[in-house]
Design a protein around this motif. Structure first.
Motif, short mmCIF file in Angstrom:
data_model
loop_
_atom_site.label_atom_id
_atom_site.label_comp_id
_atom_site.label_asym_id
_atom_site.label_seq_id
_atom_site.Cartn_x
_atom_site.Cartn_y
_atom_site.Cartn_z
N GLY A 11 18.22 -3.21 32.80
CA GLY A 11 17.20 -2.23 33.16
C GLY A 11 17.08 -1.13 32.12
N ILE A 12 18.22 -0.69 31.60
CA ILE A 12 18.22 0.34 30.56
C ILE A 12 17.58 -0.19 29.29
N VAL A 13 17.94 -1.40 28.89
CA VAL A 13 17.38 -2.00 27.68
C VAL A 13 15.86 -2.13 27.80
N LEU A 14 15.38 -2.56 28.96
CA LEU A 14 13.93 -2.68 29.18
C LEU A 14 13.26 -1.32 29.03
N ILE A 73 21.62 -11.90 48.45
CA ILE A 73 21.92 -10.50 48.79
C ILE A 73 22.52 -9.78 47.58
N ASP A 74 23.45 -10.44 46.89
CA ASP A 74 24.04 -9.85 45.68
C ASP A 74 22.98 -9.61 44.62
N LEU A 75 22.05 -10.54 44.49
CA LEU A 75 20.97 -10.40 43.52
C LEU A 75 20.06 -9.24 43.87
N PHE A 76 19.83 -9.03 45.17
CA PHE A 76 19.03 -7.88 45.60
C PHE A 76 19.69 -6.57 45.16
N TRP A 77 21.01 -6.46 45.36
CA TRP A 77 21.70 -5.23 44.97
C TRP A 77 21.76 -5.08 43.46
N ALA A 78 21.84 -6.18 42.75
CA ALA A 78 21.79 -6.12 41.29
C ALA A 78 20.40 -5.63 40.84
N PHE A 79 19.36 -6.09 41.53
CA PHE A 79 18.00 -5.63 41.24
C PHE A 79 17.89 -4.12 41.48
N VAL A 80 18.44 -3.64 42.58
CA VAL A 80 18.40 -2.20 42.89
C VAL A 80 19.11 -1.41 41.79
N ALA A 81 20.27 -1.89 41.34
CA ALA A 81 21.01 -1.22 40.26
C ALA A 81 20.18 -1.19 38.98
N ALA A 82 19.51 -2.30 38.67
CA ALA A 82 18.68 -2.36 37.47
C ALA A 82 17.50 -1.40 37.57
N LEU A 83 16.89 -1.33 38.73
CA LEU A 83 15.74 -0.45 38.92
C LEU A 83 16.14 1.01 38.79
N ILE A 84 17.26 1.39 39.39
CA ILE A 84 17.73 2.78 39.30
C ILE A 84 18.08 3.13 37.85
N ASN A 86 16.98 1.70 35.15
CA ASN A 86 15.75 1.67 34.37
C ASN A 86 15.00 2.99 34.47
N GLN A 87 14.81 3.46 35.68
CA GLN A 87 14.05 4.70 35.87
C GLN A 87 14.82 5.91 35.35
N ALA A 89 17.01 5.91 32.86
CA ALA A 89 16.98 5.85 31.40
C ALA A 89 15.64 6.33 30.87
N PHE A 90 14.55 5.97 31.54
CA PHE A 90 13.23 6.41 31.10
C PHE A 90 13.11 7.92 31.19
N LEU A 91 13.64 8.50 32.26
CA LEU A 91 13.53 9.95 32.45
C LEU A 91 14.39 10.74 31.46
N ILE A 92 15.56 10.24 31.11
CA ILE A 92 16.46 11.03 30.26
C ILE A 92 16.39 10.69 28.78
N SER A 93 15.75 9.57 28.41
CA SER A 93 15.69 9.23 26.99
C SER A 93 14.70 10.14 26.27
N PRO A 94 15.04 10.54 25.04
CA PRO A 94 14.13 11.40 24.27
C PRO A 94 12.80 10.69 24.00
N LYS A 95 11.74 11.43 24.09
CA LYS A 95 10.41 10.86 23.85
C LYS A 95 10.08 10.92 22.37
N VAL A 96 9.42 9.88 21.88
CA VAL A 96 9.01 9.81 20.48
C VAL A 96 7.76 10.68 20.32
N ALA A 97 7.75 11.49 19.28
CA ALA A 97 6.61 12.36 19.01
C ALA A 97 5.39 11.54 18.65
N GLU A 98 4.24 11.94 19.16
CA GLU A 98 2.98 11.27 18.84
C GLU A 98 2.62 11.54 17.39
N LYS A 99 2.01 10.56 16.75
CA LYS A 99 1.60 10.71 15.34
C LYS A 99 0.28 11.40 15.24
#
Length: 99
Positions: A11-14, A73-84, A86-87, A89-99
């Motif tokens: 999720g983080i890599v995505l 059921i395990d796959l569902f919880w793995a999906f939840v972990a990936a989603l959390i 993912n979101q 990582a998107f919120l805390i990763s530095p944003k690239v400046a627009e050109k």
């Protein structure tokens, strides 16, 4: 590494790919915030259901995901972990400046 940790890492890599890979970054940046979240959700769901479905259909070897109720059921919880992850990582990763 557990399946939840591996899913969270995926999720983080995505998220980072959509933030930093040229071309993908530009396309993703053009989407509104609701669409961005929905796209991430759909991408993670496709991988989750795809891996389970292809394993149950016998297309994949079955070593990563077993075709059983417990695995679903395990796959569902793995999906939840990936989603959390993912979101977060998107919120805390530095944003690239627009050109």
């Amino acid at each position: 590494m557990t399946s939840d940790q591996l899913s969270a890492a995926a999720g983080i890599v995505l998220s980072l790919a959509c933030s930093y890979v040229p071309g993908l970054r530009d396309w993703f940046a053009g989407q509104d915030s609701d669409r961005k979240r929905l796209l991430m959700l759909v991408a993670l769901l496709v991988v989750t259901f795809g891996s389970f479905g292809l394993t149950c259909a016998g297309v994949l070897g079955g070593t990563a995901v077993q075709c059983s109720q417990k695995s679903a059921i395990d796959l569902f919880w793995a999906f939840v972990a990936a989603l959390i992850a993912n979101q977060a990582a998107f919120l805390i990763s530095p944003k690239v400046a627009e050109k």
